[in-house]
Design a protein around this motif. Structure first.
Motif, short mmCIF file in Angstrom:
data_model
loop_
_atom_site.label_atom_id
_atom_site.label_comp_id
_atom_site.label_asym_id
_atom_site.label_seq_id
_atom_site.Cartn_x
_atom_site.Cartn_y
_atom_site.Cartn_z
N LEU A 9 0.86 -1.11 -0.07
CA LEU A 9 0.08 0.07 0.03
C LEU A 9 0.92 1.27 -0.06
O LEU A 9 0.61 2.30 0.78
N GLY A 10 1.95 1.37 -0.70
CA GLY A 10 2.71 2.72 -1.05
C GLY A 10 3.92 2.56 -0.23
O GLY A 10 4.57 3.53 -0.33
N VAL A 11 4.18 1.71 0.87
CA VAL A 11 5.40 1.98 1.53
C VAL A 11 5.94 0.59 1.61
O VAL A 11 5.62 -0.61 0.96
N LEU A 12 7.14 0.60 2.14
CA LEU A 12 8.03 -0.45 2.34
C LEU A 12 7.92 -1.38 3.76
O LEU A 12 7.90 -0.69 4.50
N ALA A 13 8.21 -2.69 3.75
CA ALA A 13 8.12 -3.24 5.06
C ALA A 13 9.39 -4.26 4.86
O ALA A 13 9.26 -5.64 4.37
N PRO A 14 10.35 -3.74 5.41
CA PRO A 14 11.73 -4.74 5.56
C PRO A 14 11.38 -5.94 6.33
O PRO A 14 10.39 -5.85 7.40
N VAL A 15 12.00 -7.13 6.11
CA VAL A 15 11.84 -8.27 6.73
C VAL A 15 13.23 -9.01 7.24
O VAL A 15 14.22 -9.08 6.68
N TRP A 16 13.21 -9.22 8.46
CA TRP A 16 14.56 -9.86 9.13
C TRP A 16 14.12 -11.28 9.50
O TRP A 16 13.11 -11.49 9.97
#
Length: 326
Positions: free
Chosen positions: A268-275
């Motif tokens: 939805l228009g943003v990023l979600a980094p994943v660790w």
């Protein structure tokens, strides 16, 4: 203009309709404007135009934007209370609406016997603007009798968005649940056991998820035998990737020992980094590391110097690793 055209123009009257009056109108029913046409051939055309509208960042400007995105995209079970303003309609001011990640059968919403309104974020069908989908569902709920699911019909072009219905200056409190017991109210009769069985199946399918308290928009989760932190961040994609690349090139992108930044996903228009985290990592173990990382990230975001060769390489690697972890 010919005689017939002049006569049509003379007999034409512009009618302004309340969007609430169009919520449950079927496409083949007479249009409420009184034109004598079927709805789909009159004001219903505006619905089709609305369905084609795509909004890149639909929850922008809303409080707790990142949490709402997480609730729609990655969190299995959660609730958030919003309070409507007078702009939502007659007698709507002050009314509480419960936004929930998921409702039974992915229904868009329901009005319980106690008149409480429950609106689903994860639904089976939507337009290109989830904020308007929610506004449409809330409008429908305000015209739905208690004890019934919401019947949406098609989306209205001039219908309100969520930003139009609530006070955006006030925070939205969100809560993550272990399961879906909130689906049923107190003292619900279940003589056949179907409700209990349905809840058991839904609860078993929900991946354990915990919202961190030290930062906003970050969620620890266990999927199978692996554990992750998924962190929805509000910065523009290019700016965030630059900052993450600076940290990654400096060897500072891990949260805790044994963790690694494995990529990110767009939501939805943003990023979600994943660790990816070590297999024995609990949510509490990453509370302070996440807060420390937020400080380092803010510093990297404020850096205006051009990326170095190493940082550009790190950015290219991060950009190429788009993930889907549900």
């Amino acid at each position: 203009m010919g005689k017939k055209s002049r006569q049509r123009a003379k007999n034409t009257t512009t009618v302004t309709l309340d969007p609430a009056d169009l919520v449950n109108v079927g496409q083949r029913e007479p249009c409420p404007c009184g034109s004598g046409k079927r709805f789909k051939q009159c004001h219903g055309r505006e619905r089709a135009q609305a369905a084609d509208t795509f909004v890149v960042r639909p929850f922008e400007g809303l409080p707790s934007e990142c949490d709402l995105i997480a609730f729609r995209e990655i969190v299995p079970s959660g609730t958030a209370e919003i309070v409507l303003t007078a702009d939502a309609g007659k007698d709507a001011a002050g009314k509480v609406v419960n936004l929930v990640t998921l409702l039974p059968m992915a229904m868009p919403g329901l009005v319980r016997d106690d008149e409480s309104i429950w609106i689903g974020l994860q639904t089976q069908a939507s337009s290109g603007d989830p904020s308007r989908d929610l506004g449409h569902a809330i409008t429908a709920a305000l015209h739905t009798e208690p004890g019934n699911p919401i019947q949406l019909g098609d989306l209205m072009k001039e219908g309100p968005r969520l930003q139009d219905l609530i006070d955006t200056s006030k925070p939205i409190e969100v809560k993550v649940h272990e399961g879906f017991d909130f689906w049923v109210g107190e003292n619900v009769e279940d003589p056949t056991g179907e409700v209990a069985a349905g809840l058991e199946r839904a609860n078993a399918a929900a991946a354990p998820t915990v919202r961190l308290e030290s930062v906003e928009g970050a969620y620890w989760t266990q999927i199978g035998d692996r554990r992750y932190l998924r962190w929805v961040l509000p910065h523009s994609e290019d700016t965030l990737l630059d900052a993450l690349a600076r940290l990654h090139a400096a060897g500072s992108s891990a949260l805790i020992e044994g963790s690694r930044l494995i990529g990110s996903f767009r939501a939805l228009g943003v990023l979600a980094p994943v660790w990816e985290l070590p297999a024995d990592t609990e949510a509490a173990d990453v509370e302070k590391p996440a807060a420390d990382f937020a400080v380092a990230l803010d510093k990297a975001l404020a850096t205006e110097a051009p990326l170095t060769t190493e940082e550009r390489a790190a950015k290219a690697g991060l950009s190429s690793r788009q993930l889907t972890i549900r």
